[in-house]
Design a protein around this motif. Structure first.
Motif, PDB file in Angstrom:
ATOM      1  N   ASN A  46       0.830  -1.207   0.000  1.00 53.53           N
ATOM      2  CA  ASN A  46       0.000   0.000   0.000  1.00 53.53           C
ATOM      3  C   ASN A  46       0.863   1.256   0.000  1.00 53.53           C
ATOM      4  OD1 ASN A  46      -2.220  -1.741   0.339  1.00 53.53           O
ATOM      5  ND2 ASN A  46      -1.979  -1.679   2.555  1.00 53.53           N
ATOM      6  N   TRP A  47       0.544   2.181  -0.879  1.00 56.20           N
ATOM      7  CA  TRP A  47       1.257   3.451  -0.904  1.00 56.20           C
ATOM      8  C   TRP A  47       0.872   4.285   0.305  1.00 56.20           C
ATOM      9  CZ3 TRP A  47      -0.207   4.750  -6.659  1.00 56.20           C
ATOM     10  CH2 TRP A  47       0.487   3.872  -7.508  1.00 56.20           C
ATOM     11  N   LEU A  48       1.833   5.071   0.770  1.00 61.23           N
ATOM     12  CA  LEU A  48       1.570   6.005   1.857  1.00 61.23           C
ATOM     13  C   LEU A  48       1.050   7.322   1.296  1.00 61.23           C
ATOM     14  CD1 LEU A  48       4.712   5.373   4.101  1.00 61.23           C
ATOM     15  CD2 LEU A  48       2.336   4.816   4.656  1.00 61.23           C
ATOM     16  N   THR A  49       0.040   7.874   1.955  1.00 61.91           N
ATOM     17  CA  THR A  49      -0.558   9.140   1.542  1.00 61.91           C
ATOM     18  C   THR A  49       0.047  10.275   2.359  1.00 61.91           C
ATOM     19  OG1 THR A  49      -2.650   8.110   0.922  1.00 61.91           O
ATOM     20  CG2 THR A  49      -2.708  10.459   1.424  1.00 61.91           C
ATOM     21  N   GLU A  50       0.433  11.334   1.674  1.00 68.72           N
ATOM     22  CA  GLU A  50       0.982  12.489   2.380  1.00 68.72           C
ATOM     23  C   GLU A  50      -0.144  13.353   2.932  1.00 68.72           C
ATOM     24  OE1 GLU A  50       3.800  16.464   1.680  1.00 68.72           O
ATOM     25  OE2 GLU A  50       3.438  15.048   0.031  1.00 68.72           O
ATOM     26  N   HIS A  51      -0.041  13.679   4.221  1.00 72.59           N
ATOM     27  CA  HIS A  51      -0.940  14.632   4.868  1.00 72.59           C
ATOM     28  C   HIS A  51      -0.100  15.838   5.273  1.00 72.59           C
ATOM     29  CE1 HIS A  51      -4.716  12.187   5.580  1.00 72.59           C
ATOM     30  NE2 HIS A  51      -3.883  11.310   5.048  1.00 72.59           N
TER      31      HIS A  51
ATOM     32  N   ARG B  99       2.611  14.192   8.127  1.00 75.71           N
ATOM     33  CA  ARG B  99       2.757  12.746   8.291  1.00 75.71           C
ATOM     34  C   ARG B  99       2.423  12.019   6.986  1.00 75.71           C
ATOM     35  NH1 ARG B  99       3.554  11.596  13.545  1.00 75.71           N
ATOM     36  NH2 ARG B  99       3.252   9.371  13.228  1.00 75.71           N
ATOM     37  N   LEU B 100       2.939  10.787   6.891  1.00 73.99           N
ATOM     38  CA  LEU B 100       2.577   9.869   5.819  1.00 73.99           C
ATOM     39  C   LEU B 100       1.717   8.779   6.445  1.00 73.99           C
ATOM     40  CD1 LEU B 100       6.016   9.504   3.971  1.00 73.99           C
ATOM     41  CD2 LEU B 100       4.260  11.272   3.698  1.00 73.99           C
TER      42      LEU B 100
ATOM     43  N   PRO C 174       6.030  10.358  10.686  1.00 76.81           N
ATOM     44  CA  PRO C 174       6.364  11.710  10.211  1.00 76.81           C
ATOM     45  C   PRO C 174       7.033  11.625   8.842  1.00 76.81           C
ATOM     46  CG  PRO C 174       7.116  11.352  12.475  1.00 76.81           C
ATOM     47  CD  PRO C 174       6.713  10.020  11.950  1.00 76.81           C
ATOM     48  N   LYS C 175       6.787  12.612   8.002  1.00 77.37           N
ATOM     49  CA  LYS C 175       7.409  12.599   6.676  1.00 77.37           C
ATOM     50  C   LYS C 175       8.926  12.705   6.815  1.00 77.37           C
ATOM     51  CE  LYS C 175       7.445  14.862   2.161  1.00 77.37           C
ATOM     52  NZ  LYS C 175       6.922  15.980   1.340  1.00 77.37           N
TER      53      LYS C 175
END
Length: 722
Positions: free
Chosen positions: A445-450, A455-456, A466-467
């Motif tokens: 699963n890809w991580l979504t950037e917030h 955060r990812l 954390p990114k």
């Protein structure tokens, strides 16, 4: 002694027999405590056997009976039917009906203090403040009064000793207010009145039947089923009504409408409740005192004393499908529960599922149509924006046509809703140096950037970090970039385009809990937001009078993948979103950005031709023997390694029973092939409609002996193909 056959909410294959001691009032359906292994556990008496059933057997005794009315025969039959249908242990289903075991006991009590009318022998500033607080708040606990007055609890004790306050014991879980069916409702149109009369006649007849309220968005379906609720309350003084809604946010929004119509808020039931609220609702439902219950899909398993009417609002919504644990579809389960209870079930939707439409056409459901909005409002015009001909600027997501419409809307003081069903800032984060795509550990699963939280996040597993400042793969600094748009990124673009606009995001990230949801909805209703940017949470049941423009940022996203319902779901969702516009006097319009304007779902949306779209869907599915013209079941295996799951899958396929007309496809890697470190394989089983597919799957499972490391789940009538 008679013998009680007790089912426990545990993954056990069958109920167990216990002796009923003399003097213990045990009935069929009683909630009891009985020894199981080393512990005494809660169970339900499925049936009582005659004394002779215990002869020659050494049975343990039932330990005690809870002071709760017995579970009804209809509910016990429903639990067992649901277990057979979903190929689950009956104890697992029973566990869903016992999700608040505190409700089995009487309400806890607390000591409250109220004024007696006596004057204090000595007046101080602290005493004066506390008396004023007691006058304003009424009977409250000592801590509540002291906190409100800003004094110590010792002041409460002193006034109680002086006779100014009197203590009494009070239940902490108060009964729900009794709804009144005779308060005035909305003025109905002729079409609404005709539908309401049909429902009221069915309620008065007191028997099982199923209705579909098939009405365009904004046509007043809620007002129609309100009349059925009122008639049910009038007809039977003990009748209970269940209203299912697909989202917690929708549950919060509609409570006030119930309070206005019936003079009392319904009893709520959903995952957002505290343990105390859940305990209160469960107890009042079991005792028959909660007359109207409104909740999410799990409310279907509450132990109603006399259930006479079930409403499933937005019946097409995919949220009614439970994917974890016992997999079930609340709409289909509700119809069966109503049949067992001898109740009326009402399905309501502007875009009913194809299964529901077919059932209505063959006469299994009674169809009630609402073809127009009441008053001056009318359905919005829907225009397709062909992104091949009018694309957005580079690294932007809004087309010139949509931007111009938003500027016009803001200039005249009206509101815009932008819809994009992707949370966060960007759905994919990759490294510009090495091309690495950041994924959740142990999954694909890809991580979504917030970006707002830095955060990812994985929206499948909940994993969050954390990114990073550097790429975890190659170590390159400041090389991570977000790819694609989420609602946060669209909001960033809108702030640049419309710097004076008041902009908010409406998603499960920004609306966590009922208060946050109500706050956003109220600000939108009161005109305090100019542009609302949201995920699918914005599509359901909201009524914003000043909203005249809806923009769909990426209409094609739901069409991807191998889901047989992808087109239907896309049409339903976009139709619901577009229907938020123009719900008052001002006309509305919807602009739908797409790279596939010739897709049948898009063309039907633009032409307002739902029935034509469903006809195309029907022909395709009938040709392929897919639901509702055939049956499907899924079996999903998972194991720590790909080699192990592949070996077990090959053994399992060899054990598949022979069934006339039954086809087994697979094993194949699931679309989400690795989840939480486990490798997944999937079988799909297809059969004619007249085959008992649940029995087929149960027979297949009975032949299998799986290693401890391998897990298996079965999904009858799957809605997700991940």
């Amino acid at each position: 002694m008679p013998v009680a056959r007790i089912l426990f909410p545990l993954p056990l294959p069958e109920p167990f027999d216990y002796a009923v001691p003399d003097g213990l009032d045990v009935q069929e359906g009683s909630y009891v405590a009985a020894p199981l292994g080393k512990y005494e556990r809660l169970g339900v008496v499925l049936e009582l056997l005659p004394d002779s059933a215990g002869e020659g057997r050494k049975l343990k005794d039932v330990g005690g009976v809870y002071p709760t009315p017995p579970m009804t025969a209809a509910m016990r039959e429903f639990v067992q039917w649901a277990a057979r249908y979903t190929v689950s242990h009956p104890g697992h289903v029973l566990g869903m009906a016992l999700r608040s075991r505190g409700g089995l006991e009487p309400s806890p009590t607390e000591t409250v203090y109220h004024l007696t009318g006596e004057s204090p022998p000595r007046v101080t500033e602290a005493r004066t403040k506390l008396i004023e607080a007691a006058e304003q708040l009424g009977a409250q606990t000592a801590s509540t009064l002291a906190e409100a007055a800003g004094v110590s609890s010792g002041v409460v004790k002193g006034l109680a000793e002086a006779g100014v306050l009197r203590a009494r014991s009070m239940q902490t879980d108060l009964p729900f207010d009794v709804p009144s069916p005779d308060l005035p409702g909305a003025t109905l149109t002729d079409e609404q009145s005709e539908a309401a009369d049909a429902l009221k006649q069915a309620v008065s007849a007191r028997g099982f039947s199923t209705f579909l309220i098939d009405g365009v968005t904004g046509s007043g379906k809620t007002e129609v089923y309100f009349e059925a609720i009122a008639e049910s309350l009038r007809t039977d003084p003990e009748a209970q009504i269940l209203v299912l809604l697909p989202e917690i946010a929708l549950t919060q929004a509609i409570l006030s409408r119930f309070e206005v119509r019936f003079g009392a808020k319904p009893a709520p039931w959903h995952s957002g409740l505290s343990d105390k609220q859940r305990r209160r609702t469960w107890r009042e439902v079991a005792h028959g005192r909660a007359r109207i219950v409104i909740g999410a899909r799990s409310a279907l398993f509450l132990p109603f004393h006399k259930l006479k009417l079930i409403i499933i609002d937005e019946e097409h919504d995919g949220s009614y499908k439970q994917e974890d644990g016992v997999t079930y579809h609340a709409r289909d389960m509700a119809v069966m529960r109503a049949k067992l209870e001898g109740a009326i079930v009402v399905l309501a939707s502007a875009t009913p599922a194809l299964e529901t439409v077919v059932n209505a056409e063959i006469g299994r459901y009674h169809r009630l149509q609402l073809s127009a909005r009441p008053g001056a409002s009318r359905l919005p015009d829907v225009d397709l924006v062909d992104l091949r001909r009018a694309p957005p600027e580079r690294n932007h997501w809004l087309s010139p046509h949509l931007i111009h419409a938003m500027q016009e809307t803001l200039a005249v003081g009206e509101q815009t809703l932008l819809f994009l069903n992707r949370r966060g800032y960007a759905p994919l984060v990759l490294c510009k140096s090495c091309g690495e795509r950041l994924k959740t550990p142990g999954t694909e699963n890809w991580l979504t950037e917030h970006r707002y939280t830095g955060r990812l996040v994985c929206h499948v597993t909940g994993y969050s970090i954390p990114k990073p400042k550097a790429c975890p793969h190659c170590g390159a600094a400041d090389s991570l970039m977000g790819v694609g748009p989420g609602v946060e990124r669209v909001a960033e673009e809108v702030r640049t385009l419309l710097p004076d606009a008041r902009i908010e995001i409406f998603s499960s990230d920004t609306a966590q809990g009922g208060e946050a949801t109500r706050g956003i909805v109220e600000r939108m209703e009161q005109g305090e937001i100019d542009v609302l940017i949201g995920t699918q949470i914005v599509a359901k049941g909201h009524n914003f009078p000043n909203l005249t423009l809806v923009g769909v940022v990426d209409a094609d996203s739901g069409m991807k993948g191998g889901d047989l319902r992808a087109g239907e779901r896309t049409y339903q969702l976009l139709s619901q979103v577009a229907g938020r516009a123009g719900r008052a006097e001002r006309p509305g319009r919807a602009l739908v950005q797409t790279y596939a304007p010739d897709n049948p779902a898009m063309m039907a949306l633009a032409d307002n031709n739902r029935d034509g779209f469903l006809q195309i869907e029907r022909e395709v599915r009938a040709e392929l023997g897919l639901p509702p013209f055939g049956r499907l079941a899924a079996m999903i295996l998972s194991a720590p390694s790909a080699q192990q799951v592949d070996e077990i899958a090959l053994q399992i396929i060899q054990q598949a029973p022979n069934g006339e007309g039954v086809e087994v496809f697979g094993p194949a890697p699931a679309p989400i092939a690795v989840l939480r470190g486990r490798h997944r394989r999937r079988f799909l089983v297809k059969s004619p409609k007249n085959i008992d597919l649940s029995a087929y799957m149960a027979a297949w499972i009975a032949r299998l002996r799986l290693p401890n490391a391998v897990r298996m789940s079965v999904d009858i009538d799957p809605y997700s193909f991940l």
